[in-house]
Design a protein around this motif. Sequence first.
Motif, PDB file in Angstrom:
ATOM      1  N   LEU A  18      39.405  35.219  39.105  1.00 12.90           N
ATOM      2  CA  LEU A  18      40.558  34.904  38.498  1.00 12.90           C
ATOM      3  C   LEU A  18      41.542  34.125  37.934  1.00 12.90           C
ATOM      4  CD1 LEU A  18      42.389  37.783  41.382  1.00 12.90           C
ATOM      5  CD2 LEU A  18      42.393  38.171  38.991  1.00 12.90           C
ATOM      6  N   GLU A  19      40.654  32.767  38.835  1.00  7.94           N
ATOM      7  CA  GLU A  19      41.112  31.519  38.178  1.00  7.94           C
ATOM      8  C   GLU A  19      40.072  31.442  36.940  1.00  7.94           C
ATOM      9  OE1 GLU A  19      41.736  27.808  41.041  1.00  7.94           O
ATOM     10  OE2 GLU A  19      40.891  28.850  42.468  1.00  7.94           O
ATOM     11  N   ASP A  20      39.443  31.763  36.963  1.00  4.41           N
ATOM     12  CA  ASP A  20      38.473  31.085  35.552  1.00  4.41           C
ATOM     13  C   ASP A  20      39.303  32.216  34.535  1.00  4.41           C
ATOM     14  OD1 ASP A  20      36.348  29.723  37.606  1.00  4.41           O
ATOM     15  OD2 ASP A  20      35.303  31.142  37.252  1.00  4.41           O
ATOM     16  N   TRP A  24      38.882  45.400  43.898  1.00  4.99           N
ATOM     17  CA  TRP A  24      39.560  43.982  44.142  1.00  4.99           C
ATOM     18  C   TRP A  24      40.633  43.641  43.564  1.00  4.99           C
ATOM     19  CZ3 TRP A  24      39.479  46.488  49.284  1.00  4.99           C
ATOM     20  CH2 TRP A  24      38.750  46.416  49.790  1.00  4.99           C
ATOM     21  N   VAL A  25      40.113  43.604  42.330  1.00  7.67           N
ATOM     22  CA  VAL A  25      40.736  42.691  41.488  1.00  7.67           C
ATOM     23  C   VAL A  25      42.562  43.073  41.019  1.00  7.67           C
ATOM     24  CG1 VAL A  25      40.905  42.325  39.127  1.00  7.67           C
ATOM     25  CG2 VAL A  25      38.613  41.544  40.025  1.00  7.67           C
ATOM     26  N   GLY A  26      42.559  44.801  40.397  1.00  4.28           N
ATOM     27  CA  GLY A  26      43.649  44.523  40.719  1.00  4.28           C
ATOM     28  C   GLY A  26      44.238  44.719  42.142  1.00  4.28           C
ATOM     29  N   ILE A  27      44.393  44.943  42.883  1.00  2.00           N
ATOM     30  CA  ILE A  27      44.605  44.724  44.612  1.00  2.00           C
ATOM     31  C   ILE A  27      45.828  43.534  44.672  1.00  2.00           C
ATOM     32  CG2 ILE A  27      43.212  44.955  46.530  1.00  2.00           C
ATOM     33  CD1 ILE A  27      46.579  46.508  46.329  1.00  2.00           C
ATOM     34  N   ILE A  28      44.410  42.715  44.473  1.00  2.00           N
ATOM     35  CA  ILE A  28      45.051  41.362  44.749  1.00  2.00           C
ATOM     36  C   ILE A  28      45.560  41.114  43.339  1.00  2.00           C
ATOM     37  CG2 ILE A  28      43.458  38.787  44.040  1.00  2.00           C
ATOM     38  CD1 ILE A  28      41.000  39.863  45.066  1.00  2.00           C
ATOM     39  N   ILE A  29      45.524  41.193  42.413  1.00  2.00           N
ATOM     40  CA  ILE A  29      46.657  41.133  41.651  1.00  2.00           C
ATOM     41  C   ILE A  29      47.780  41.561  42.640  1.00  2.00           C
ATOM     42  CG2 ILE A  29      47.834  41.055  39.239  1.00  2.00           C
ATOM     43  CD1 ILE A  29      44.677  40.938  38.407  1.00  2.00           C
ATOM     44  N   HIS A  30      48.079  43.138  42.159  1.00  2.00           N
ATOM     45  CA  HIS A  30      49.402  43.160  43.014  1.00  2.00           C
ATOM     46  C   HIS A  30      49.910  42.689  44.082  1.00  2.00           C
ATOM     47  CE1 HIS A  30      51.871  46.918  44.923  1.00  2.00           C
ATOM     48  NE2 HIS A  30      50.855  47.041  45.780  1.00  2.00           N
ATOM     49  N   THR A  31      48.275  42.010  44.992  1.00  3.95           N
ATOM     50  CA  THR A  31      49.508  41.861  46.590  1.00  3.95           C
ATOM     51  C   THR A  31      50.238  40.489  45.822  1.00  3.95           C
ATOM     52  OG1 THR A  31      47.358  42.676  47.497  1.00  3.95           O
ATOM     53  CG2 THR A  31      48.577  40.488  48.553  1.00  3.95           C
ATOM     54  N   LYS A  74      49.657  34.396  32.095  1.00  5.86           N
ATOM     55  CA  LYS A  74      48.382  36.135  31.941  1.00  5.86           C
ATOM     56  C   LYS A  74      49.000  36.927  32.930  1.00  5.86           C
ATOM     57  CE  LYS A  74      43.934  35.288  30.701  1.00  5.86           C
ATOM     58  NZ  LYS A  74      42.760  34.609  29.863  1.00  5.86           N
ATOM     59  N   GLY A  75      48.781  36.342  34.089  1.00  5.75           N
ATOM     60  CA  GLY A  75      48.289  36.797  35.213  1.00  5.75           C
ATOM     61  C   GLY A  75      49.886  37.871  35.666  1.00  5.75           C
ATOM     62  N   ASN A  76      50.815  37.317  35.673  1.00  8.35           N
ATOM     63  CA  ASN A  76      52.263  38.469  35.451  1.00  8.35           C
ATOM     64  C   ASN A  76      52.607  39.107  34.257  1.00  8.35           C
ATOM     65  OD1 ASN A  76      53.748  37.497  38.009  1.00  8.35           O
ATOM     66  ND2 ASN A  76      54.236  35.040  36.421  1.00  8.35           N
ATOM     67  N   ASN A 136      37.046  35.421  48.118  1.00  7.50           N
ATOM     68  CA  ASN A 136      36.715  33.704  47.572  1.00  7.50           C
ATOM     69  C   ASN A 136      36.191  33.793  46.228  1.00  7.50           C
ATOM     70  OD1 ASN A 136      36.904  31.562  47.736  1.00  7.50           O
ATOM     71  ND2 ASN A 136      34.360  31.152  48.114  1.00  7.50           N
ATOM     72  N   GLU A 137      35.022  35.008  46.158  1.00  9.86           N
ATOM     73  CA  GLU A 137      34.071  35.388  44.848  1.00  9.86           C
ATOM     74  C   GLU A 137      35.732  35.832  43.526  1.00  9.86           C
ATOM     75  OE1 GLU A 137      31.382  38.336  43.388  1.00  9.86           O
ATOM     76  OE2 GLU A 137      30.957  37.195  45.138  1.00  9.86           O
TER      77      GLU A 137
END
Length: 106
Positions: free
Chosen positions: A62-64, A25-32, A87-89, A56-57
């Motif tokens: 991602l915040e950390d 899910w990490v990549g798709i959350i960033i994509h979203t 950094k996320g962008n 939530n996890e």
Amino acid sequence: MTGRNDTQETCNKVEEGYNFLGKKWVGIIIHTLSKEPKRFSEILGAIPDLSKRMLNERMKELEDYGIVIRNVITDRPVRTEYSLTRKGNELGVTLRVFEKWAEKWM
């Protein structure tokens, strides 16, 4: 002989990055989040099969890592939105290259 130590440090950082991005899910959350900030429920609705608990996890992780920031908007009604940090962008730009590759080859 700092060259070998520098190489090892780079390898460790790259491995850590791959391990983090490889989490489900990490990549798709960033994509979203790459186009605009979204509320938790909007992220959840945009990703089929993702549970609230897992979102939530992942959002906490991602915040950390400093990839996502949680913004509380005090307008009425009060709401919380999530957006990518600088950094996320930068990571999102890299992932878009991968997404083009995946569309072509997967």
